[in-house]
Design an enzyme around this catalytic site. Structure first.
Site, short mmCIF file in Angstrom:
data_model
loop_
_atom_site.label_atom_id
_atom_site.label_comp_id
_atom_site.label_asym_id
_atom_site.label_seq_id
_atom_site.Cartn_x
_atom_site.Cartn_y
_atom_site.Cartn_z
N LYS A 44 0.80 -1.22 0.00
CA LYS A 44 0.00 0.00 0.00
C LYS A 44 0.84 1.28 0.00
O LYS A 44 0.32 2.35 -0.31
CB LYS A 44 -0.95 -0.02 1.20
C1 LIG Z 1 -3.50 -6.94 3.93
C2 LIG Z 1 -4.20 -6.54 2.67
N1 LIG Z 1 -4.41 -7.48 1.74
C3 LIG Z 1 -5.07 -7.19 0.60
C4 LIG Z 1 -5.56 -5.92 0.34
C5 LIG Z 1 -6.31 -5.67 -0.94
O1 LIG Z 1 -5.60 -4.86 -1.86
P1 LIG Z 1 -6.39 -3.84 -2.80
O2 LIG Z 1 -7.04 -2.83 -1.89
O3 LIG Z 1 -5.37 -3.22 -3.67
O4 LIG Z 1 -7.42 -4.60 -3.55
C6 LIG Z 1 -5.36 -4.93 1.29
C7 LIG Z 1 -5.92 -3.59 1.07
O5 LIG Z 1 -6.47 -2.96 1.93
C8 LIG Z 1 -4.65 -5.23 2.47
O6 LIG Z 1 -4.43 -4.29 3.40
#
Ligand SMILES: Cc1ncc(COP(=O)(O)O)c(C=O)c1O
Length: 326
Positions: A44
């Site tokens: 992120k």
């Molecule tokens: C630990 C974790 N896994 C997966 C995701 C999913 O990613 P995306 O928001 O890019 O779909 C997030 C997003 O908040 C996350 O914090």
């Protein structure tokens, strides 16, 4: 001398690491895009910085401003790091099902954290969607990030994560598998990869209790699919604008128990100390076994680090209480 001018310059260019024991039953090469090497320990960081830079460029975020976001932790971490370097304040709204570690970590990097109940409708004024929106309207000189619908989220992955994976696999990637929350990762990476080679298959990992899989398959937003679940970071009870369903070939759902058990297995079998959505992602890859053949190169993206889950998936008392282990 070779050094980064500040911590933000170390974002991206993460390694690609082969899975060995857990994927023995699969016929193909499985590589993980190992995003915990980012300075905030998650993928992120990439989109957080991009969203801030784009908001600065068009004047939505002004000098000395306050950044407001509803975040399950990782986006907050990325935003907080960038805010420290660039001189902004942060207020983060988080739901009470998120691990305490995530909240403490956000406070450690100087953010104010507001905790909201998970088990309310998104439209409820107490929900974390509503509270973050309201704070955005009430706080002077503030900018509400809205990672769900902010196009800079997917764009960050289109510009960095996707090209890195293409280059690191020498264009040999055949499948990309990744957990879906806001949709930024899957949509940005998937779009870039399909532009290079339209035959690449893009699979999303969803949870039970989330609307994505059924919506993708039927076009129906089915409220009966929505119920509280344990897995963190993936699945939604809304349709974020960042989920581009047209580039996703399919979803597979992973249970809370499997996601938790496989989070432990990644650490024990591969030496990969990762977050809960990585457990869901690798179990999802195994569930998709029939789609892979000998020459395939499957890339699975691991979002965040295990340290944020020591009170949960890496705590055997918690695992037993949940009925996930004997
Ligand atoms: C630990 C974790 N896994 C997966 C995701 C999913 O990613 P995306 O928001 O890019 O779909 C997030 C997003 O908040 C996350 O914090």
């Amino acid at each position: 001398m070779d050094y980064a001018k500040n911590i933000l310059e170390t974002i991206g260019n993460t390694p690609l690491v082969k899975l060995n024991k857990l994927t023995e039953e699969l016929p193909c090469l499985v590589l993980s895009k190992y995003e915990t090497f980012n300075p905030g320990n998650s993928v992120k960081d990439r989109m957080a910085l991009k969203m801030i830079e784009d908001a600065e460029a068009d004047g939505r975020l002004k000098p000395g401003g306050t950044i407001i976001e509803g975040t399950s932790g990782n986006t907050g971490m990325g935003l907080a790091l960038a805010a420290i370097v660039k001189g902004y304040k942060c207020i983060f709204v988080i739901s009470d099902k998120q691990s305490k570690e995530k909240m403490d970590i956000l406070r450690a990097v100087g953010a104010e954290v507001v905790v909201c109940p998970t088990d309310v409708e998104p439209t409820d004024p107490r929900s974390y969607y509503s509270v973050s929106k309201r704070l955005g309207e009430e706080t002077p000189n503030s900018w509400y990030v809205n990672q769900y619908d902010n196009p800079s989220n997917a764009k960050a992955h289109y510009e960095s994560t996707g090209p890195e994976i293409w280059k690191q696999t020498d264009g040999k990637i055949t499948h990309f598998v990744v957990g879906v929350g806001t949709g930024g990762t899957i949509s940005g990476v998937g779009k870039y990869l399909k532009e290079q080679n339209p035959n690449i298959k893009v699979w999303g990992i969803d949870t039970y209790g989330s609307v994505f899989k059924k919506y993708h398959e039927t076009g129906v937003f089915d409220e009966n699919e929505i119920y509280p679940y344990v897995t963190e970071g993936i699945g939604e009870d809304i349709l974020p604008e960042n989920v581009d369903f047209s580039i996703i070939d399919g979803f597979t759902k992973v249970t809370d128990k499997d996601a938790a058990v496989y989070t432990q297995l990644l650490a024990k079998e591969e030496g990969m100390f990762l977050g809960n959505s990585a457990g869901a992602a690798i179990k999802g890859v195994l569930q998709l076994k029939e789609h892979f053949t000998k020459d395939d190169v499957v890339v699975v993206l691991f979002h965040d680090h295990g340290s944020r889950y020591v009170g949960k998936m890496f705590n055997n008392d918690w695992m037993r209480e949940m009925g996930y282990i004997d």
